[in-house]
Design an enzyme around this catalytic site. Structure first.
Site, PDB file in Angstrom:
ATOM      1  N   GLY A 194       0.832  -1.197   0.000  1.00  0.00           N
ATOM      2  CA  GLY A 194       0.000   0.000   0.000  1.00  0.00           C
ATOM      3  C   GLY A 194       0.869   1.249   0.000  1.00  0.00           C
ATOM      4  CB  CYS A 195       0.157   4.696  -1.069  1.00  0.00           C
ATOM      5  SG  CYS A 195      -1.523   4.879  -0.426  1.00  0.00           S
TER       6      CYS A 195
END
EC number: 1.2.1.38
Lengths: 345, 345, 345, 345
Positions: free
Chosen positions: C148-149
């Protein structure tokens, strides 16, 4: 081939760095700046850290001649007219991104820029680098004057109808909308975030220095002198420029007919994209790329043509077209180093 | 006096709430919404917490008649034409902010809005509420049709030259620039932050439903039918609308002469401000207020007049003008409850 | 090598297109979309006009197996867990950009994503593609789960102190700030320009699905289970993500000592750039690039370490790291196709 | 009552004008500016056209004493310490919006502001105007030091738990996010639209001058000295400030219990609004108003409290609180002239 950039600490300067880093034939050799010479470029622009770490140098024509083959001038108005001739006489290819060598008539420059013009003979020699329209003159040029951002979008939009005498010249109105980077990296109140954000305004009505540049080129293409209305507007965005150009058609062409005409006109111009019937471009759709996207509309009720043309003002409106022109000068493929896909979203 | 707001959960609806809270003669009595009826307004709009805490109700004409004196319709196109007549026949003052009662010719509505028009007799009765131009008709009106945002800015800009036959009607071009709130609170891809931010685009060229509204009013003012070019653009900002209107002058007036004419024309209109020679307004300078600021420019070379007019599209372009019209209807001072200073920066 | 992209009509999908077009070893062969299959990608994304003009196809594992070698899944949560296994069993390299294969414990997925988890055996097989930390496991992997970011920025910032046991694990607080593209191209009210612009807010406090992902990796690196505080905030920008991570140091290290430690830790990681003492990165300085820039600060008074790490959430936080991972899987230079200079300004 | 504003040409100055125009007890009598004295305020700020048209005057304490009763100093750091005493000794009520009279210890000012401090006796006399906490001291004060924007949001968020000794003081971390107007109207590169837009960055880590101001007040409320971590971030918006404050609870309170505690604590404070369980405020929800909205979250796993507090930095963080303090000084209703509904959207 080795390149120098004069004015490397401005927005067009750092954009030239980004583009030239991607160019297979060019090596950046010398970065020149006035106010920040002696500093490391990555200390001013940390986004270049680990990519280009190099000291900014003071301008020195001998040094440029010794170390580079081509020099880009990304300087404010009034600077390159003095510095560029020094490089030109030393045999360098000179590409000027400022307005100093765009207007053929020295008095026009004096009137619109409120500065002393460049040497008249050099003005006469300078090739106007609107790549798509002037390819033949650009090939082999040594003094290349890169167009302004508004003139690039406006003239690419108008050229197909100008060349074929399809519009009434005295009806041309250009309503320009530009992001704030167009005015460079200047610490002035009018460019502060607090002033620009959540606002749009018109500025320099009938006084923008790109007016005579557009008119000069309209005359060159159409063979006729004309006065246009050009009103720029400041939009709350960093990059991007859209020109909505209005003109009355001489005959009752349909939008479809004109779109075909434009497609044909630009079929060998990879950076010009014509939009399908009923659609018009957004500036975001060319962000970071060298494209100029064009959409058309003819209002049957008024026989009026509207041309919507968009560019990234820092790329096709400045550094990108400069690199495109160098490609043409050297006889390389026009797209060399410029095949950036627009960044979306 | 008690007010109801139908469509209270949209952007114009909550702006009406903000403005009416500041109005000494009005008490908000009933908030009506369709999709969110039953919810508390402050749960949808937490900025109203502690200020207006009230349940949204379903539309009920009897209830509105029993509890209120005036009803504002801040509904999407096609809604008020069915609901408003129910309130009107119950004796309520009805102020419609949508386009349902603006076009006198039912076929125009059908053509531009792609919906069934309102009852023709009601269309004929409805008073077009461009406050500065129609004060006399507005006084005592019971069915008030509030103008669109683009028509408001355009027509306030054009009226002084239209009334005195100073421009060539067939030369009118309106280049509109609007923030995204103009299209309301709709969950559509085109209004997402990621699509709107850092971008500008033209839309609905020659197809915007405000076109016939502007043309109808030009005809009413000038006595002549004409077709205009009107092209709106979407700007990356929430509020604000600027129209750049171009027209050819019939005679060689100077900018200074026209500015005097405008000053005189609007001397009894406290919400219209004329800018000094050589300056033009920014939308930010009217943010949150009911002002329409106007700047002018005449290009002596082309005898072309440019009018730059700005409004806050949610205030003077919607809720603010609606309140101003109620003031006129009731014979109160036009500025009652509307003396907001623009928010800057 | 030929690539397919499932979910090609989302923001991560079009970013994969942009990056893969620049990759010398990859040819885009198949674009898969659900809701828009049958449409031309350039009609949805005009910025791709003349670059990639290709019809979006429905998902078909046989077709993907016949025509491609690697498939990227840029799909919303809950989609790839069903589709990806079909491709995996047909021998394709599968790179998943969603959260479906990130959490080793199926119950964690059920709890945080509120959906049924993927097959436990596949979860166990999946390699977590935080490139800089897991290079060895990534090499040769066939099921790659892209981080994920927020976890990418947070964990790259924490890894050097986690690996060397320099902080108190129970003191970790992550204050995240992200542009709106992080939540994808969804037509929801909360992502409208009118809601996001001129505003900042916290969201999903203690409930963001990236929380267990960060905690799982902290445990893997440090060998200890811990609960962190992770609070994301929505910032009015399209791209960019900054994490400010706070932790108490076990010993009295100086900022300078830690900077040296970080420099050494990442000396073979070309996409991680450590900022000089007394400076911290801005998200704009990595825009459009695969960099993660990190700045540090130790407050001597409180013995507290602050780590500021920034990425472009669509590049290093999604599509860019996915390409980087493919490079590692295939044994190519990690930077292949990813040498984009950040766009500035 | 007549008011003078020193520093009327800055952002806090024009906001004071907006607010005082709405105040029934105050008449703006004198606008003082240094660099622009002699100019008309409406020529610098056209949004004031037709509302306040008045010449900016040079500072003159006798003139202020002759014509006004209260003077607001909206000047940069280091100015009011010299000018304000001149007004004070002439019997005027002085309200200082700068940092010059906030720190009781002159050495703190010298250290954090890098300037010579004000007179120690005056520092001792100055009342710190965090309205909700210091009402009794504020009543009748003649030298009022208005709090900084970050301290206002932070301290209103912390006060209820500080007063009741509910948190571990040495665990306080304040992660601040502010729009760019917080740094005033200064023509510096870092505040340009092209630098701020589409970016977020941390700045002045551990060096922001609001740090000792927060610590001084924590000590005053809790009776204990402590060192906090305070890290501000610049957000691409004009107005608005959000503080995310983290602290460890001494006991296992639930979010619900704390919300009740906060509601009770602020039940006589009309400008503080506590958000319902599971919701947190956005800065947009207080835009243009004097509200401070607060949301809470307790993470049961870590026993950590998160306080999210938002203000409009130019209103409650500057001009609005200054007017609120004047209301308290004079014994008027605290809300007089300040009942602005937030502007939404």
């Amino acid at each position: 081939m080795k390149a120098g950039i004069v004015g490397a600490n401005g927005y067009s300067g750092v954009e030239l760095i980004r583009l030239l880093l991607n160019h297979p034939q060019i090596k950046i050799e010398m970065l020149v700046a006035h106010s920040t010479s002696g500093m490391e470029i990555q200390s001013i622009y940390p986004h270049l850290g680990g990519i280009v770490e190099r000291r900014l140098e003071a301008f020195d024509a001998d040094e440029l001649a010794a170390r580079t083959d081509v020099v880009f001038f990304a300087t404010p108005a009034g600077v390159s007219k003095d510095l560029l001739p020094e490089c030109l006489k030393r045999g360098l290819i000179c590409i000027d991104l400022s307005g100093d060598f765009r207007l053929k008539n020295p008095q026009d420059y004096a009137e619109w820029y409120k500065k002393d013009p460049a040497d008249a003979a050099l003005l006469s020699d300078a090739v106007y680098g609107l790549s798509e329209l002037n390819r033949e003159q650009i090939e082999g040029a040594s003094l290349l004057s890169n167009p302004g951002c508004y003139p690039t979008a406006t003239l690419l939009g108008l050229a197909p109808v100008l060349k074929h005498d399809m519009i009434e010249l005295n009806s041309i109105i250009v309503d320009g909308k530009s992001g704030v980077s167009g005015s460079g990296k200047k610490a002035v109140i009018g460019n502060l975030f607090g002033e620009v954000n959540e606002s749009v305004k018109a500025y320099k009505l009938d006084h923008h220095q790109h007016t005579p540049e557009i008119e000069q080129m309209i005359e060159e293409i159409s063979g006729q002198k004309t006065a246009i209305t050009f009103h720029p507007h400041l939009i709350p965005m960093t990059r991007g420029l859209l020109c909505t150009t209005y003109a009355n058609l001489k005959q009752g062409f349909s939008t479809r007919e004109l779109l075909e005409h434009y497609e044909k006109f630009y079929k060998k111009s990879p950076f010009v994209r014509i939009r399908p019937l009923g659609t018009w471009p957004a500036t975001k759709e060319v962000l970071g790329s060298n494209f100029c996207d064009i959409g058309l509309n003819v209002d049957g009720r008024t026989r009026r043509l509207t041309i919507v043309s968009v560019i990234d003002n820092v790329v096709k409106g400045a550094a990108g077209q400069a690199v495109q022109n160098l490609n043409i000068i050297k006889g390389w493929d026009e797209q060399t180093g410029l095949t950036f896909t627009p960044i979306y979203p």
